[in-house]
Design a protein around this motif. Structure first.
Motif, PDB file in Angstrom:
ATOM      1  N   GLN A   9       0.850  -1.188   0.000  1.00  0.00           N
ATOM      2  CA  GLN A   9       0.000   0.000   0.000  1.00  0.00           C
ATOM      3  C   GLN A   9       0.885   1.238   0.000  1.00  0.00           C
ATOM      4  N   PRO A  10       0.313   2.373  -0.350  1.00  0.00           N
ATOM      5  CA  PRO A  10       1.113   3.604  -0.408  1.00  0.00           C
ATOM      6  C   PRO A  10       1.585   4.029   0.978  1.00  0.00           C
ATOM      7  N   VAL A  11       2.693   4.803   0.977  1.00  0.00           N
ATOM      8  CA  VAL A  11       3.181   5.434   2.203  1.00  0.00           C
ATOM      9  C   VAL A  11       3.445   6.902   1.892  1.00  0.00           C
ATOM     10  N   CYS A  12       3.435   7.690   2.929  1.00  0.00           N
ATOM     11  CA  CYS A  12       3.697   9.115   2.733  1.00  0.00           C
ATOM     12  C   CYS A  12       5.184   9.323   2.504  1.00  0.00           C
ATOM     13  N   LEU A  13       5.526   9.970   1.394  1.00  0.00           N
ATOM     14  CA  LEU A  13       6.926  10.248   1.083  1.00  0.00           C
ATOM     15  C   LEU A  13       7.365  11.569   1.697  1.00  0.00           C
ATOM     16  N   ILE A  14       6.572  12.622   1.484  1.00  0.00           N
ATOM     17  CA  ILE A  14       6.879  13.935   2.054  1.00  0.00           C
ATOM     18  C   ILE A  14       5.685  14.388   2.870  1.00  0.00           C
ATOM     19  N   GLU A  15       5.894  14.521   4.155  1.00  0.00           N
ATOM     20  CA  GLU A  15       4.822  14.956   5.043  1.00  0.00           C
ATOM     21  C   GLU A  15       4.722  16.479   5.028  1.00  0.00           C
ATOM     22  N   ASN A  16       3.488  16.963   5.025  1.00  0.00           N
ATOM     23  CA  ASN A  16       3.238  18.407   5.076  1.00  0.00           C
ATOM     24  C   ASN A  16       2.657  18.712   6.442  1.00  0.00           C
ATOM     25  N   ASP A  17       3.551  19.039   7.358  1.00  0.00           N
ATOM     26  CA  ASP A  17       3.148  19.238   8.749  1.00  0.00           C
ATOM     27  C   ASP A  17       3.013  20.733   9.026  1.00  0.00           C
ATOM     28  N   GLY A  18       1.792  21.245   8.816  1.00  0.00           N
ATOM     29  CA  GLY A  18       1.556  22.667   9.071  1.00  0.00           C
ATOM     30  C   GLY A  18       2.412  23.568   8.207  1.00  0.00           C
ATOM     31  N   GLY A  19       2.645  23.164   6.961  1.00  0.00           N
ATOM     32  CA  GLY A  19       3.456  23.970   6.062  1.00  0.00           C
ATOM     33  C   GLY A  19       4.923  23.604   6.083  1.00  0.00           C
ATOM     34  N   LYS A  20       5.332  22.763   7.002  1.00  0.00           N
ATOM     35  CA  LYS A  20       6.721  22.302   7.065  1.00  0.00           C
ATOM     36  C   LYS A  20       6.826  20.956   6.372  1.00  0.00           C
ATOM     37  N   LEU A  21       7.706  20.864   5.386  1.00  0.00           N
ATOM     38  CA  LEU A  21       7.873  19.635   4.620  1.00  0.00           C
ATOM     39  C   LEU A  21       8.947  18.759   5.250  1.00  0.00           C
ATOM     40  N   LEU A  67      -9.347   7.865  -1.723  1.00  0.00           N
ATOM     41  CA  LEU A  67     -10.127   8.658  -2.662  1.00  0.00           C
ATOM     42  C   LEU A  67     -10.932   9.745  -1.965  1.00  0.00           C
ATOM     43  N   GLY A  68     -11.591   9.367  -0.892  1.00  0.00           N
ATOM     44  CA  GLY A  68     -12.384  10.354  -0.152  1.00  0.00           C
ATOM     45  C   GLY A  68     -13.723  10.607  -0.819  1.00  0.00           C
ATOM     46  N   SER A  69     -14.654  10.992  -0.011  1.00  0.00           N
ATOM     47  CA  SER A  69     -15.993  11.259  -0.536  1.00  0.00           C
ATOM     48  C   SER A  69     -16.564  12.570  -0.026  1.00  0.00           C
ATOM     49  N   SER A  70     -15.716  13.354   0.636  1.00  0.00           N
ATOM     50  CA  SER A  70     -16.189  14.636   1.166  1.00  0.00           C
ATOM     51  C   SER A  70     -15.452  15.772   0.482  1.00  0.00           C
ATOM     52  N   ILE A  71     -15.746  16.986   0.907  1.00  0.00           N
ATOM     53  CA  ILE A  71     -15.101  18.145   0.288  1.00  0.00           C
ATOM     54  C   ILE A  71     -13.694  18.363   0.825  1.00  0.00           C
ATOM     55  N   GLN A  72     -13.297  17.573   1.845  1.00  0.00           N
ATOM     56  CA  GLN A  72     -11.966  17.728   2.430  1.00  0.00           C
ATOM     57  C   GLN A  72     -10.950  16.897   1.648  1.00  0.00           C
ATOM     58  N   SER A  73      -9.740  17.465   1.516  1.00  0.00           N
ATOM     59  CA  SER A  73      -8.659  16.746   0.837  1.00  0.00           C
ATOM     60  C   SER A  73      -8.181  15.587   1.704  1.00  0.00           C
ATOM     61  N   LYS A  74      -8.051  14.400   1.078  1.00  0.00           N
ATOM     62  CA  LYS A  74      -7.583  13.222   1.810  1.00  0.00           C
ATOM     63  C   LYS A  74      -6.066  13.089   1.772  1.00  0.00           C
ATOM     64  N   THR A  75      -5.455  13.605   0.720  1.00  0.00           N
ATOM     65  CA  THR A  75      -4.011  13.456   0.545  1.00  0.00           C
ATOM     66  C   THR A  75      -3.287  14.688   1.059  1.00  0.00           C
ATOM     67  N   LYS A  76      -2.403  14.493   2.016  1.00  0.00           N
ATOM     68  CA  LYS A  76      -1.576  15.569   2.558  1.00  0.00           C
ATOM     69  C   LYS A  76      -0.120  15.266   2.237  1.00  0.00           C
ATOM     70  N   GLY A  77       0.577  16.288   1.725  1.00  0.00           N
ATOM     71  CA  GLY A  77       1.960  16.069   1.321  1.00  0.00           C
ATOM     72  C   GLY A  77       2.007  15.315   0.008  1.00  0.00           C
ATOM     73  N   ILE A  78       3.019  14.436  -0.119  1.00  0.00           N
ATOM     74  CA  ILE A  78       3.159  13.614  -1.323  1.00  0.00           C
ATOM     75  C   ILE A  78       3.247  12.156  -0.882  1.00  0.00           C
ATOM     76  N   TRP A  79       2.338  11.348  -1.441  1.00  0.00           N
ATOM     77  CA  TRP A  79       2.295   9.927  -1.113  1.00  0.00           C
ATOM     78  C   TRP A  79       2.929   9.112  -2.240  1.00  0.00           C
ATOM     79  N   MET A  80       3.483   7.972  -1.868  1.00  0.00           N
ATOM     80  CA  MET A  80       4.251   7.165  -2.822  1.00  0.00           C
ATOM     81  C   MET A  80       3.778   5.722  -2.790  1.00  0.00           C
ATOM     82  N   TRP A  81       3.761   5.140  -3.995  1.00  0.00           N
ATOM     83  CA  TRP A  81       3.437   3.712  -4.121  1.00  0.00           C
ATOM     84  C   TRP A  81       4.375   3.118  -5.173  1.00  0.00           C
ATOM     85  N   CYS A  82       5.191   2.140  -4.744  1.00  0.00           N
ATOM     86  CA  CYS A  82       6.165   1.516  -5.653  1.00  0.00           C
ATOM     87  C   CYS A  82       5.685   0.113  -6.027  1.00  0.00           C
ATOM     88  N   VAL A  83       5.584  -0.135  -7.322  1.00  0.00           N
ATOM     89  CA  VAL A  83       5.151  -1.446  -7.819  1.00  0.00           C
ATOM     90  C   VAL A  83       6.045  -1.836  -8.995  1.00  0.00           C
TER      91      VAL A  83
END
Length: 592
Positions: A9-21, A67-83
């Motif tokens: 499954q994907p993992v977060c590559l770059i976390e966006n913690d309150g504007g800090k990468l 994917l999410g089903s609401s108006i809120q963004s589900k993806t924070k930062g940059i997520w990675m999936w290697c296959v």
């Protein structure tokens, strides 16, 4: 890492913690294990536009990126999936899903700019996702492109052909238009999706169109290729809320076909991630690049491609050097059981074979080592390691040879203890045993490279023993000579004594023989005298008898006178006879 590597499954590559990468260490470690080239497909766009769905399809799954089903963004930062790449064996497909641009909850547009810049820096194929149509509003959403020259520097100094260099470095560009409802027509003629994109990117004419045209120019000039896909609405609004669970049979047929075309194009055409100079990026290098870019951004500086390549080269070449050195050590360790080697040539062959394997590792992982700085470092380090293995090889050889010498020389040592060589001829016996010992030593296998040196040391250390044996034998020989000379003198004296005794015996024998002969002579003389005596007596008696007869005839004349004369004669004869008997004289008295 083998090409079959796949993240569940994907993992977060770059976390966006309150504007800090911040780079996620788990993701960085996963990338560090991928040595194969990577094809990096990243998607960007306004939040809640279905970006994650497309990325899941590229991964061959219905779910993965949320994917999410609401108006809120589900993806924070940059997520990675290697296959594993489905079409290119030995390559890994890295999918990057970025957080939505323009999220009102973030409030800091510069954060979006950095996320977009990092997406462009890391990817080899960039997918921009938008809703509706490609209109001015949609193009304005790509105003981040206009910031690229401010956010990314290719070289330390400006060049005239900067745009061309951006094209060579930046990814391909694919625009996906979701929920597209228009007909692809222009001037009454049907146009392709790609023509629709290029039409939309045509520069506007008139005054005050610079700001309007700037993003168009950037899209046309920065990216080396352009592709467009339009998608119908996938399903009903109700199903959109559970899109992860919707089966493909429940989706609109046209949408499924469009998604398949998108999948085939990306899988077929997305290229390997490369750096300036055509350097192919592996998963490990991608992880290091990510850390370099994020650290540069967080320090307030602008990522510089030249500097990044230099820094990455230092990181990768240092790691390549270490891994190559480790490979050399591992390969040599596999051969340590063969120590000690038969000779130095065998060790050199073994060493060169391990060097070749280490060089293969270095060549595979290193890059931009034009001055061969790191290759020379590797050679120097291998040279040091080689000395260590040479010492191991020589120490094992010495130990093996010393043990062998101790075992083989036991017969000679026992001979020394028992005084076998202390006897006459001991040195020759020692030399014969030594010759047998040397022949057995030379025949024994597994002695190694120090066979001759250890033997020479052993002989040198035991040289005093041989000298002592020789000296002792010389002393014994000298003593034996002296003893022989003394014995010879004794024997000579004895022979002289025996000779004297023999001479004395011979003299005595001669004397005895002379005495015997003398006695025999005396006896012979005595017997002769006796015989003469008896003969004379007989002769005397005969003469007396003759005289008596004559006298008897004359007695008648002068009987008295004759008697007197006869008496005198008899007396004379007796006297003479007595004298002969006492003196040995001849003749005797006829009357005796």
């Amino acid at each position: 890492m083998p090409a079959v590597f796949s993240m569940p499954q994907p993992v977060c590559l770059i976390e966006n913690d309150g504007g800090k990468l911040v780079v996620n260490k788990k993701a960085e470690k996963l990338l560090s294990e991928i040595s194969e080239p990577v094809i990096v497909v990243a998607i960007a766009g306004k939040y809640r536009t279905g970006k994650s769905y497309l990325m899941n399809k590229l991964a061959g799954c219905n779910s993965g990126f949320p994917l999410g089903s609401s108006i809120q963004s589900k993806t924070k930062g940059i997520w990675m999936w290697c296959v594993p790449h489905p079409r290119k064996p030995g390559h890994v497909l890295v999918l990057l899903d970025t957080e939505g641009l323009g999220d009102v909850e973030k409030g800091d547009s510069k954060n979006d700019t950095w996320i977009f810049s990092l997406t462009v820096l890391l990817s080899s194929a960039l997918v921009f996702n938008s809703m509706g149509t490609i209109d001015q509003q949609a193009i304005e959403q790509l105003h981040f492109v206009t910031e690229l020259t401010k956010m990314i520097k290719l070289k330390s100094s400006d060049t005239r052909d900067e745009m061309e260099e951006y094209k060579a470095f930046l990814p391909s560009f694919t625009w996906c238009v979701r929920d597209f409802t228009l007909e692809l027509m222009r001037d009454g003629k049907e146009i392709s999706e790609d023509e629709y994109l290029m039409m939309s990117l045509e520069l506007k004419q008139g005054e005050n169109v610079q700001n309007c045209n700037l993003p168009r120019e950037c899209i046309r000039n920065f990216f080396h290729s352009h592709k467009c896909f339009v998608f119908d609405c996938p399903t009903s609004k109700k199903n959109l809320q559970r899109l992860e669970e919707v089966k493909e049979s429940e989706l609109e047929e046209e949408f499924v076909e469009q998604a398949a075309k998108f999948y085939q194009y990306i899988i077929r055409n997305a290229g390997v991630k490369r750096l300036t100079g055509g350097i192919i990026v592996s998963g490990k290098m991608l992880g290091n690049l990510t850390s370099l870019y994020v650290d540069t951004i967080q320090s307030g500086a602008i990522p510089n491609m030249d500097n990044a390549v230099l820094a990455l080269a230092e990181i990768e070449n240092t790691a390549a050097l270490q891994e190559a050195l480790t490979r050399y050590e591992c390969e040599m360790d596999k051969n340590v059981w063969k120590f000690p080697t038969l000779n130095e040539l065998e060790f050199v062959k073994m060493h060169l074979k391990c060097v070749r394997k280490a060089k293969e590792v270095f060549d595979k992982q290193s890059f931009s080592d034009e001055d061969q700085k790191y290759l020379q470092k590797l050679k120097n380090e291998i040279k040091k390691k080689r000395k260590e293995y040479i010492k191991i090889n020589e120490d094992l050889s010495r130990a093996e040879c010393n043990k062998l010498l101790q075992d083989l020389s036991k017969t000679m040592q026992d001979g020394l203890m028992q005084g076998r060589y202390s006897r006459p001829g001991g040195h020759m016996l020692f030399l014969m045993d030594k010759l047998v010992f040397l022949e057995r030593y030379h025949r024994m296998p597994g002695k190694g490279v120090k066979s001759l040196e250890v033997l020479e040391n052993f002989i040198r250390e035991n040289k005093n023993i041989e000298a002592a044996i020789l000296k002792a034998e010389e002393r014994a020989a000298h003593a034996e000579i002296q003893l022989a000379e003394s014995h010879e003198r004794t024997m000579q004296a004895q022979r002289q004594r025996q000779s004297v005794e023999q001479q004395n015996r011979n003299l005595q024998l001669s004397i005895d023989q002379q005495s015997v002969r003398h006695k025999q002579h005396i006896n012979s003389l005595t017997e002769m005298m006796e015989q003469n005596k008896r003969r004379m007596i007989q002769e005397d008696q005969a003469r007396i008898a003759q005289r008596l007869q004559a006298q008897e005839s004359r007695l008648s004349a002068t009987h008295q006178q004759s008697l007197n004369d006869l008496q005198r004669t008899v007396d004379d004869l007796k006297r003479q006879n007595n004298q002969r008997q006492s003196g040995g004289g001849g003749g005797g008295c006829i009357l005796c």
